[in-house]
Design an enzyme around this catalytic site. Structure first.
Site, PDB file in Angstrom:
ATOM      1  N   HIS A 185      20.695  31.443   7.266  1.00 24.15           N
ATOM      2  CA  HIS A 185      19.832  32.243   8.122  1.00 24.15           C
ATOM      3  C   HIS A 185      19.928  31.813   9.585  1.00 24.15           C
ATOM      4  CE1 HIS A 185      17.149  32.468   4.288  1.00 24.15           C
ATOM      5  NE2 HIS A 185      18.107  33.370   4.247  1.00 24.15           N
ATOM      6  N   LYS A 203      16.011  24.384  14.677  1.00 24.82           N
ATOM      7  CA  LYS A 203      15.198  23.937  13.549  1.00 24.82           C
ATOM      8  C   LYS A 203      15.377  22.433  13.343  1.00 24.82           C
ATOM      9  CE  LYS A 203      15.795  28.307  11.035  1.00 24.82           C
ATOM     10  NZ  LYS A 203      16.278  28.927   9.767  1.00 24.82           N
ATOM     11  N   ASP A 238      19.627  37.334   0.314  1.00 22.00           N
ATOM     12  CA  ASP A 238      20.739  36.404   0.445  1.00 22.00           C
ATOM     13  C   ASP A 238      21.920  36.759  -0.456  1.00 22.00           C
ATOM     14  OD1 ASP A 238      19.471  34.971   2.404  1.00 22.00           O
ATOM     15  OD2 ASP A 238      18.655  33.471   1.050  1.00 22.00           O
ATOM     16  N   TYR A 282       9.941  22.379   8.286  1.00 23.77           N
ATOM     17  CA  TYR A 282      10.785  22.412   9.470  1.00 23.77           C
ATOM     18  C   TYR A 282      10.042  22.960  10.686  1.00 23.77           C
ATOM     19  CZ  TYR A 282      11.772  27.162   7.621  1.00 23.77           C
ATOM     20  OH  TYR A 282      11.664  28.431   7.106  1.00 23.77           O
ATOM     21  N   ARG A 316       0.814  -1.218   0.000  1.00 24.86           N
ATOM     22  CA  ARG A 316       0.000   0.000   0.000  1.00 24.86           C
ATOM     23  C   ARG A 316       0.843   1.263   0.000  1.00 24.86           C
ATOM     24  NH1 ARG A 316      -2.826  -1.047   5.507  1.00 24.86           N
ATOM     25  NH2 ARG A 316      -0.617  -1.523   5.887  1.00 24.86           N
TER      26      ARG A 316
END
Length: 203
Positions: free
Chosen positions: A80, A90, A188, A150, A41
């Protein structure tokens, strides 16, 4: 009796398929891989267990879930972090596609300051990277339309949203793409260098 038999099978299954964790030479981050129970499945996986995480990785509480989608291969998001008192840990995983995930130690007075860790995270493998508070984080997209999910330990704060240049030669991240072709946000493109942190951030 039938109900008891099913219950026993479920308990056996949970014991057979635990979460696995691997740590690195840089203290703090961890690579977590859940085992999948599969059949014709599809599969079932326990992707996160709060008590297991606190006992085996770090004693933290997650307060928010974030999700991003990046359409183009070669997109780089990062590096970051959030400054105190809104520093974020995170727990990163991929829902669709694949990324090269990176974290850099930017803790003040850390013996591994400026060192980086990289890991491939894929939807197929289910790998997760734990990025503690005090680390900058970024990733490179390896497949089109990749979706990244996250969990974070603090909510977003625009005032405390900071970054470090993804291509800082002092860090020396070995990105898996030609950086001249990287797809970047305006933010960035102009992040400060590691040297601008004056020895690191307080956590």
């Amino acid at each position: 009796m039938k109900f008891e038999s099913v219950s026993v099978d479920v308990q056996r299954g949970l014991r057979i398929f635990p979460l696995q964790s691997k740590f690195f030479d840089v203290p703090g981050p961890a690579l977590i891989t859940p085992n999948r129970i599969g059949d014709h499945r599809g599969y079932f996986v326990e992707a996160f267990k709060a008590d297991w995480f606190r006992e085996n990785v770090e004693d933290v509480t997650f307060v928010q879930d974030n999700q991003s989608m990046s359409a183009q291969v070669g997109t780089i998001r990062g590096l970051h972090y959030q400054s105190a008192p809104f520093g974020q840990g995170k727990l990163v995983r991929v829902l669709k596609g694949a990324i090269f995930d990176v974290t850099v130690d930017i803790r003040k007075d850390s013996p591994t300051f400026g060192q980086w860790i990289g890991a491939n995270l894929t939807a197929e493998g289910g790998e997760q990277l734990w990025v503690p508070d005090g680390f900058a984080h970024g990733f490179c997209i390896l497949e089109p339309n990749t979706e990244v999910f996250y969990k974070v330990t603090n909510p977003y704060s625009r005032e405390h949203d900071k970054g470090v240049a993804f291509d800082d030669p002092e860090i020396g991240i070995e990105w898996p793409i030609d950086l001249a072709e990287a797809v970047l946000s305006d933010k960035d493109k102009v992040q400060p260098k590691l040297a601008d942190l004056n020895g690191g951030i307080e956590i």
